[in-house]
Design a protein around this motif. Structure first.
Motif, PDB file in Angstrom:
ATOM      1  N   UNK A 328       0.841  -1.203   0.000  1.00 11.87           N
ATOM      2  CA  UNK A 328       0.000   0.000   0.000  1.00 11.87           C
ATOM      3  C   UNK A 328       0.873   1.248   0.000  1.00 11.87           C
ATOM      4  N   UNK A 329       1.895   1.249   0.862  1.00 11.38           N
ATOM      5  CA  UNK A 329       2.794   2.408   0.914  1.00 11.38           C
ATOM      6  C   UNK A 329       3.441   2.645  -0.455  1.00 11.38           C
ATOM      7  N   UNK A 330       3.874   1.547  -1.100  1.00 15.28           N
ATOM      8  CA  UNK A 330       4.564   1.684  -2.391  1.00 15.28           C
ATOM      9  C   UNK A 330       3.623   2.263  -3.449  1.00 15.28           C
ATOM     10  N   UNK A 331       2.368   1.795  -3.435  1.00 13.21           N
ATOM     11  CA  UNK A 331       1.411   2.298  -4.428  1.00 13.21           C
ATOM     12  C   UNK A 331       1.102   3.774  -4.177  1.00 13.21           C
ATOM     13  N   UNK A 332       0.928   4.120  -2.906  1.00 18.08           N
ATOM     14  CA  UNK A 332       0.667   5.533  -2.574  1.00 18.08           C
ATOM     15  C   UNK A 332       1.843   6.391  -3.026  1.00 18.08           C
ATOM     16  N   UNK A 333       3.026   5.893  -2.772  1.00 21.30           N
ATOM     17  CA  UNK A 333       4.223   6.644  -3.144  1.00 21.30           C
ATOM     18  C   UNK A 333       4.300   6.845  -4.660  1.00 21.30           C
ATOM     19  N   UNK A 334       3.872   5.833  -5.410  1.00 26.61           N
ATOM     20  CA  UNK A 334       4.026   5.879  -6.870  1.00 26.61           C
ATOM     21  C   UNK A 334       3.004   6.791  -7.547  1.00 26.61           C
ATOM     22  N   UNK A 335       1.850   6.977  -6.915  1.00 25.83           N
ATOM     23  CA  UNK A 335       0.793   7.749  -7.572  1.00 25.83           C
ATOM     24  C   UNK A 335       0.802   9.214  -7.120  1.00 25.83           C
ATOM     25  N   UNK A 336       0.308  10.110  -7.962  1.00 25.10           N
ATOM     26  CA  UNK A 336       0.408  11.548  -7.640  1.00 25.10           C
ATOM     27  C   UNK A 336      -0.696  12.030  -6.694  1.00 25.10           C
ATOM     28  N   UNK A 337      -0.800  11.382  -5.538  1.00 18.32           N
ATOM     29  CA  UNK A 337      -1.826  11.818  -4.586  1.00 18.32           C
ATOM     30  C   UNK A 337      -1.504  13.215  -4.068  1.00 18.32           C
ATOM     31  N   UNK A 338      -2.557  13.982  -3.855  1.00 19.73           N
ATOM     32  CA  UNK A 338      -2.358  15.319  -3.294  1.00 19.73           C
ATOM     33  C   UNK A 338      -2.877  15.396  -1.859  1.00 19.73           C
ATOM     34  N   UNK A 339      -3.566  14.352  -1.414  1.00 14.06           N
ATOM     35  CA  UNK A 339      -3.951  14.209  -0.004  1.00 14.06           C
ATOM     36  C   UNK A 339      -4.472  12.789   0.211  1.00 14.06           C
ATOM     37  N   UNK A 340      -4.507  12.350   1.459  1.00 15.61           N
ATOM     38  CA  UNK A 340      -5.047  11.020   1.785  1.00 15.61           C
ATOM     39  C   UNK A 340      -5.979  11.124   2.984  1.00 15.61           C
ATOM     40  N   UNK A 341      -6.996  10.274   3.024  1.00  9.17           N
ATOM     41  CA  UNK A 341      -7.790  10.083   4.239  1.00  9.17           C
ATOM     42  C   UNK A 341      -7.495   8.666   4.731  1.00  9.17           C
ATOM     43  N   UNK A 342      -6.833   8.586   5.860  1.00  9.65           N
ATOM     44  CA  UNK A 342      -6.435   7.272   6.384  1.00  9.65           C
ATOM     45  C   UNK A 342      -7.326   6.920   7.575  1.00  9.65           C
TER      46      UNK A 342
END
Ligand code: SF4
Length: 432
Positions: A328-342
């Protein structure tokens, strides 16, 4: 009667509260912002996390402790699943599952008068819900969901997918456009909009250049058709999608995002939940994989010069291993997210995941949520830096302490001193 309203949860709940509030006003009640002035509170509840229900309990107890002890009617999703726990909270007058205005009025002991009937109490929907107090209006396009994600009790609380008709939504959007510069399309599972309805092609005002090259991953491409109809009917407004599954962004929606950012905000909130396929399977989220999620968003990101991208992620789902969390961390890192709700995983009564083996120890769960939040915050800061001093299409969405809050097409908040604001609801702004 003075009534105080409070809403927990998503934009669909905000929309539902606005309908109920209007029904109370039409029945002769006064809506007050201060609970101290209230005879009754109506609280619209949410069941998405354990925390949202804990907050509900705290609010109801606080209201009961006030001088005179305010009675509360609890409505909404958590109310629909109540096993007696909410009803037993102090000073709860009634628990009403769902959000039907007539039921809430009855539970509150308010007579449904002629005015309330005219306001559409008991009808599916009525005139537009403007006067929601913001420059952004909400348009609920469907309710319910046909999926059965194992962590989610929403399907049980809100029932199956029920989409509103395009002509009804176009009419409501026209009314909203008189008061709002931005309209947010909201619902419970908006990517499945229309899949429950028979085709009504005669009712869809499509433009000469409109086309839909193919079906979405899961069926009829109806949300794109609705968007085209809305944009054609009210071109002055900026529409925004509230939350949509990445693989349900069909080619029409993609084209509008890429080519028409003044009509459809360059922003997606695409729930990911996990970047590990085996966890997605355990969650019952069968319609995408980490690969298909990534492919759809990368394809869009390559074509959108400006792109606000957010996601919901659940940390510590039962059975999640360290390797799954790393995926999950790797996918988040790879994509151009501008914010997350965890969201740290929490059991929802009635949800199938409560029966899954392999609970994650609370300390590990907290650590994983913290790691994901930190990564999300780093990506948020990095994205904002890339946008500093750039021009953006801003819509005023709030006001306080001498400043107005302006929301850009890519979902950044910019704060402008009131004395620099000319009073427009929508204007170009420099990001600072
Ligand atoms: S798609 Fe899954 S998480 Fe979303 S509302 Fe439906 S069941 Fe719940």
């Amino acid at each position: 009667m003075n009534v105080y309203f409070h809403t927990f949860g998503c934009k669909a709940n905000q929309y539902d509260t606005a309908r109920v509030r209007r029904a109370f006003e039409h029945a002769g009640a006064a809506v007050v912002d201060d609970p101290a002035a209230a005879d009754l509170a109506v609280v619209n509840s949410c069941t998405v996390t354990h925390e949202s229900e804990a907050k509900l309990g705290r609010l109801v107890r606080r209201l009961a402790r006030r001088r005179g002890g305010i009675q509360t009617v609890v409505m909404g999703c958590a109310a629909a699943l109540d096993n007696g726990h909410i009803a037993a909270l102090p000073s709860v007058r009634a628990v009403v599952g769902g959000a039907e205005p007539a039921q809430v009025l009855r539970a509150a002991g308010v007579a449904v008068g002629v005015g309330a009937q005219a306001a559409g109490v008991g009808a599916q929907h009525a005139a537009p819900l403007h006067g929601q107090g913001r420059s952004r209006g909400l348009l609920k396009i469907q309710d319910g969901c046909d999926e059965h994600c194992t962590f989610c009790a929403t399907t049980i609380a809100r029932g199956a997918n029920r989409s509103r008709s395009i002509p009804e939504l176009v009419e409501e959007a026209r009314g909203l456009a008189e008061h709002h510069a931005e309209i947010v399309l909201t619902g419970v599972h908006i990517g499945t909009y229309g899949q429950d309805r028979a085709a009504d092609p005669g009712a869809v005002p499509r433009g000469p250049d409109s086309h839909n090259p193919g079906p979405s991953a899961r069926g009829q491409p109806r949300l794109g058709v609705l968007l085209e109809a809305l944009i054609l009917a009210v071109p002055s407004v900026r529409f925004r999608l509230s939350s949509i599954e990445a693989t349900e962004v069909d080619d029409t929606i993609a084209r509008l995002l890429i080519e028409a950012p003044r009509h459809l905000a360059a922003h997606l909130h695409a729930p990911l939940q996990s970047g590990a396929d085996r966890i997605l399977k355990r969650m019952g989220r069968h319609w995408y994989s980490a690969t298909s999620y990534r492919a759809r968003l990368e394809w869009l990101a390559e074509r959108m010069p400006v792109f606000g991208l957010g996601a919901d992620i659940i940390a510590g789902f039962p059975g999640e291993t360290d390797a799954d969390h790393r995926a999950t961390l790797a996918l988040v890192d790879a994509l151009p997210f501008t914010y997350l709700h965890v969201f740290p995983y929490s059991e929802r009564p009635g949800a199938a995941a409560t029966r899954l083996p392999g609970p994650v120890a609370p300390a590990i769960l907290r650590d994983r949520a913290r790691e994901l939040r930190e990564l999300g915050e780093a990506k948020e800061r990095a994205y904002r830096l890339t946008r500093l001093d750039r021009r953006a299409d801003g819509v005023v969405c709030g006001r306080g302490e001498g400043k107005v809050e302006v929301l850009t097409e890519d979902y950044l908040s910019v704060y402008l001193p009131v004395d620099e604001w000319d009073g427009s609801a929508r204007f170009d702004i420099t990001i600072r």
